[in-house]
Design a protein around this motif. Structure first.
Motif, PDB file in Angstrom:
ATOM      1  N   PHE A 294       0.841  -1.194   0.000  1.00  0.00           N
ATOM      2  CA  PHE A 294       0.000   0.000   0.000  1.00  0.00           C
ATOM      3  C   PHE A 294       0.876   1.243   0.000  1.00  0.00           C
ATOM      4  O   PHE A 294       2.003   1.225   0.489  1.00  0.00           O
ATOM      5  CB  PHE A 294      -0.961   0.024   1.204  1.00  0.00           C
TER       6      PHE A 294
ATOM      7  N   GLY B 255       0.086   5.310   0.882  1.00  0.00           N
ATOM      8  CA  GLY B 255      -0.856   6.341   1.276  1.00  0.00           C
ATOM      9  C   GLY B 255      -0.452   7.679   0.681  1.00  0.00           C
ATOM     10  O   GLY B 255       0.730   8.033   0.650  1.00  0.00           O
TER      11      GLY B 255
ATOM     12  N   TRP C 172       3.486   6.092   3.607  1.00  0.00           N
ATOM     13  CA  TRP C 172       2.499   7.157   3.459  1.00  0.00           C
ATOM     14  C   TRP C 172       3.248   8.453   3.222  1.00  0.00           C
ATOM     15  O   TRP C 172       3.782   9.050   4.148  1.00  0.00           O
ATOM     16  CB  TRP C 172       1.624   7.272   4.700  1.00  0.00           C
TER      17      TRP C 172
ATOM     18  N   LYS D 269      -1.932  -0.959  -3.568  1.00  0.00           N
ATOM     19  CA  LYS D 269      -3.179  -0.258  -3.254  1.00  0.00           C
ATOM     20  C   LYS D 269      -2.864   1.166  -2.824  1.00  0.00           C
ATOM     21  O   LYS D 269      -1.954   1.400  -2.029  1.00  0.00           O
ATOM     22  CB  LYS D 269      -3.922  -0.957  -2.106  1.00  0.00           C
TER      23      LYS D 269
ATOM     24  N   LEU E 214      -4.018   4.452  -0.810  1.00  0.00           N
ATOM     25  CA  LEU E 214      -4.883   4.922   0.263  1.00  0.00           C
ATOM     26  C   LEU E 214      -4.869   6.443   0.202  1.00  0.00           C
ATOM     27  O   LEU E 214      -3.795   7.054   0.170  1.00  0.00           O
ATOM     28  CB  LEU E 214      -4.361   4.460   1.623  1.00  0.00           C
TER      29      LEU E 214
END
Length: 156
Positions: A24, A26, A100, A122, A124
């Motif tokens: 992921f 962010g 992130w 992914k 975010l």
């Protein structure tokens, strides 16, 4: 200074950890709760937070915000960059890892590069009311100025 941060090489990957694209990434504007959400995520038992980053990554915020793509607005990715990117995401087999970096939301070159290096990652996204975000940022800056002034007075 962001460009300087992004030039740091990832720390050596300890034996037994796998590297690869993040699970992921962010993105979102600053002062939207990105640190709060990241800290919640890394508390999950399936998400790995590399302990070998402590003391080996400066500034320390690079353990949350890799700023990897900041430098690629003016140069293409090469094989070394590809390898460096994956080395920022070491984890035990079967665990998830990510980062992130709020700045990625405004860097127009980042989505294409991220898709190239990590097509299954992914994204975010976190946003906040612009007026509340502005006020939060101003309060943050004012607190920093007060700390800076207090430090200067202490030195005199």
């Amino acid at each position: 200074t962001t460009l300087f941060r992004s030039l740091q090489k990832p720390p050596a990957v300890p034996h037994g950890l796998d590297t690869g694209p993040p699970d992921f990434v962010g993105i979102g504007a600053q002062k939207c709760g990105t640190s709060y959400w990241y800290n919640l995520l890394i508390q999950h038992p399936m998400i790995y937070q590399p302990s070998h980053f402590e003391g080996n990554v400066a500034p320390a915020f690079l353990s949350k915000e890799r700023h990897f793509f900041d430098r690629f607005f003016q140069r293409p990715l090469d094989d070394e960059a590809h390898n460096d990117f994956y080395c920022w995401f070491p984890r035990p087999s079967g665990m998830l890892i990510g980062e992130w970096t709020p700045r990625y939301l405004i860097e127009h070159w980042t989505p294409g590069l991220l898709r190239q290096l990590a097509p299954k990652t992914k994204l975010l996204v976190i946003l906040r009311d612009p007026i509340e975000r502005f006020n939060s940022g101003m309060n943050h800056n004012l607190r920093g100025e007060e700390i800076g002034r207090a430090s200067c007075r202490e030195r005199v």
